[in-house]
Motif scaffolding. Sequence first.
Motif, PDB file in Angstrom:
ATOM      1  N   ARG A  95     101.182  33.539  38.601  1.00 56.80           N
ATOM      2  CA  ARG A  95     101.315  32.890  37.302  1.00 56.80           C
ATOM      3  C   ARG A  95     100.038  32.151  36.925  1.00 56.80           C
ATOM      4  O   ARG A  95      99.363  31.580  37.800  1.00 56.80           O
ATOM      5  CB  ARG A  95     102.451  31.861  37.334  1.00 56.80           C
ATOM      6  N   PRO A  96      99.736  32.104  35.627  1.00 56.94           N
ATOM      7  CA  PRO A  96      98.557  31.345  35.185  1.00 56.94           C
ATOM      8  C   PRO A  96      98.610  29.876  35.589  1.00 56.94           C
ATOM      9  O   PRO A  96      97.563  29.276  35.877  1.00 56.94           O
ATOM     10  CB  PRO A  96      98.594  31.504  33.660  1.00 56.94           C
ATOM     11  N   ASP A  97      99.817  29.281  35.633  1.00 57.58           N
ATOM     12  CA  ASP A  97      99.929  27.870  36.011  1.00 57.58           C
ATOM     13  C   ASP A  97      99.348  27.605  37.391  1.00 57.58           C
ATOM     14  O   ASP A  97      98.835  26.510  37.668  1.00 57.58           O
ATOM     15  CB  ASP A  97     101.392  27.425  35.989  1.00 57.58           C
ATOM     16  N   THR A  98      99.438  28.604  38.273  1.00 57.68           N
ATOM     17  CA  THR A  98      98.970  28.423  39.646  1.00 57.68           C
ATOM     18  C   THR A  98      97.450  28.321  39.721  1.00 57.68           C
ATOM     19  O   THR A  98      96.899  27.831  40.709  1.00 57.68           O
ATOM     20  CB  THR A  98      99.490  29.575  40.532  1.00 57.68           C
ATOM     21  N   GLU A  99      96.759  28.755  38.677  1.00 55.06           N
ATOM     22  CA  GLU A  99      95.302  28.648  38.675  1.00 55.06           C
ATOM     23  C   GLU A  99      94.853  27.186  38.736  1.00 55.06           C
ATOM     24  O   GLU A  99      93.749  26.895  39.205  1.00 55.06           O
ATOM     25  CB  GLU A  99      94.718  29.349  37.449  1.00 55.06           C
ATOM     26  N   LEU A 100      95.719  26.260  38.273  1.00 56.91           N
ATOM     27  CA  LEU A 100      95.387  24.836  38.372  1.00 56.91           C
ATOM     28  C   LEU A 100      95.195  24.435  39.827  1.00 56.91           C
ATOM     29  O   LEU A 100      94.272  23.673  40.154  1.00 56.91           O
ATOM     30  CB  LEU A 100      96.499  23.996  37.735  1.00 56.91           C
ATOM     31  N   LEU A 101      96.042  24.938  40.709  1.00 55.61           N
ATOM     32  CA  LEU A 101      95.915  24.608  42.125  1.00 55.61           C
ATOM     33  C   LEU A 101      94.576  25.099  42.672  1.00 55.61           C
ATOM     34  O   LEU A 101      93.913  24.403  43.453  1.00 55.61           O
ATOM     35  CB  LEU A 101      97.085  25.217  42.904  1.00 55.61           C
ATOM     36  N   VAL A 102      94.172  26.286  42.263  1.00 51.18           N
ATOM     37  CA  VAL A 102      92.882  26.828  42.706  1.00 51.18           C
ATOM     38  C   VAL A 102      91.742  25.960  42.180  1.00 51.18           C
ATOM     39  O   VAL A 102      90.798  25.641  42.920  1.00 51.18           O
ATOM     40  CB  VAL A 102      92.722  28.289  42.246  1.00 51.18           C
ATOM     41  N   ASP A 103      91.819  25.574  40.918  1.00 52.03           N
ATOM     42  CA  ASP A 103      90.786  24.689  40.349  1.00 52.03           C
ATOM     43  C   ASP A 103      90.652  23.405  41.156  1.00 52.03           C
ATOM     44  O   ASP A 103      89.533  22.961  41.470  1.00 52.03           O
ATOM     45  CB  ASP A 103      91.142  24.324  38.898  1.00 52.03           C
ATOM     46  N   LEU A 104      91.786  22.788  41.483  1.00 53.00           N
ATOM     47  CA  LEU A 104      91.759  21.535  42.226  1.00 53.00           C
ATOM     48  C   LEU A 104      91.218  21.738  43.636  1.00 53.00           C
ATOM     49  O   LEU A 104      90.469  20.905  44.152  1.00 53.00           O
ATOM     50  CB  LEU A 104      93.168  20.936  42.280  1.00 53.00           C
ATOM     51  N   ALA A 105      91.586  22.843  44.255  1.00 51.38           N
ATOM     52  CA  ALA A 105      91.085  23.122  45.605  1.00 51.38           C
ATOM     53  C   ALA A 105      89.575  23.275  45.603  1.00 51.38           C
ATOM     54  O   ALA A 105      88.885  22.834  46.531  1.00 51.38           O
ATOM     55  CB  ALA A 105      91.749  24.386  46.147  1.00 51.38           C
ATOM     56  N   LEU A 114      94.196  26.777  54.818  1.00 49.87           N
ATOM     57  CA  LEU A 114      95.471  27.363  55.231  1.00 49.87           C
ATOM     58  C   LEU A 114      96.361  27.477  54.001  1.00 49.87           C
ATOM     59  O   LEU A 114      96.529  26.510  53.259  1.00 49.87           O
ATOM     60  CB  LEU A 114      96.149  26.479  56.285  1.00 49.87           C
ATOM     61  N   ASP A 115      96.944  28.653  53.797  1.00 53.49           N
ATOM     62  CA  ASP A 115      97.848  28.896  52.675  1.00 53.49           C
ATOM     63  C   ASP A 115      99.231  29.199  53.234  1.00 53.49           C
ATOM     64  O   ASP A 115      99.429  30.216  53.916  1.00 53.49           O
ATOM     65  CB  ASP A 115      97.334  30.077  51.847  1.00 53.49           C
ATOM     66  N   ILE A 123      96.205  32.798  45.883  1.00 51.86           N
ATOM     67  CA  ILE A 123      95.575  31.479  45.988  1.00 51.86           C
ATOM     68  C   ILE A 123      94.465  31.503  47.030  1.00 51.86           C
ATOM     69  O   ILE A 123      93.297  31.206  46.745  1.00 51.86           O
ATOM     70  CB  ILE A 123      96.612  30.397  46.350  1.00 51.86           C
ATOM     71  N   LEU A 124      94.818  31.849  48.251  1.00 57.51           N
ATOM     72  CA  LEU A 124      93.857  31.816  49.354  1.00 57.51           C
ATOM     73  C   LEU A 124      92.685  32.753  49.109  1.00 57.51           C
ATOM     74  O   LEU A 124      91.517  32.380  49.323  1.00 57.51           O
ATOM     75  CB  LEU A 124      94.568  32.189  50.659  1.00 57.51           C
TER      76      LEU A 124
END
Length: 282
Positions: A95-105, A114-115, A123-124
């Motif tokens: 989902r596009p929303d999950t890209e926020l997690l990648v940005d923050l990482a 670790l994923d 993500i990983l």
Amino acid sequence: MTTGSELLAGAVGRLRAAGIDDPAVDARILLAHALDVDRSRLTLVLPDDVPTDQAAAFERAIEARIDRQPVAQIVGQRAFYGRDFIVTPDVLDPRPDTELLVDLALSASFENALDLGTGSGCILLSLLAERPDAVGQGVDLSGKALAVAHRNAVLLDVQDRVTFHEGSWFDAIDGAARFDLIVSNPPYITQDEMTALSPEVHDWEPHMALTPGGDGLDAYRIIAKFAPDHLSTGGRLLLEIGHLQADPVTELCRSAGFQTVDVYQDLAGKDRVVAASDFMAA
């Protein structure tokens, strides 16, 4: 023979009649896939006659969409963080929303990640593709999901920097392993919310990746409790959450000893990621 324009017009009407959201968008994606052309070039080939085999492939794709199979599963891929990922019914559709997690990482440095509940690996593998010097490990309870993740690792040419483990959360990794970054988009939909999901999600995506049952917090209870045992000094924990789960997940992280816990919103303004750091043992 029938032209692409004629096939497209007929398909849009059928998808609209079936109650599909954005029927024109879906029909164009599926036609480009059937014709094996880039979506940006579809308009150029619409006047052309479509060979019988490609018309048949398009018909199968439209029938699958009418059955509410997600477009990503039909075409076999989904764009995520600027890259295409293989998608099958064995993994969640990124989902596009999950890209926020990648940005923050990516907002801070890390050498190893670790994923937990890696699924397609979106993500990983995005993190490793963005950070060529980093290495990572991914864990999933589903061997079929891990097979998809491995294919995506090869597709992104990061297979030499990632290791996948089949198992439950931290049980699947070396007990002495430490990471600069732990990320997870775990199953978090409550049992009650499952009945309200669209058919594309409820009927076609793996339920074990969607919900743990009950209040949807089981995975966070485990991850928050044991993450400190696997974080390097100064390490970070990033968790995607349901938009109503910020408070309970924040409390779980604070109770586990994290001193800094922040909540970040997605583009729709909904709580989407909890970031925890500065662990202090009791």
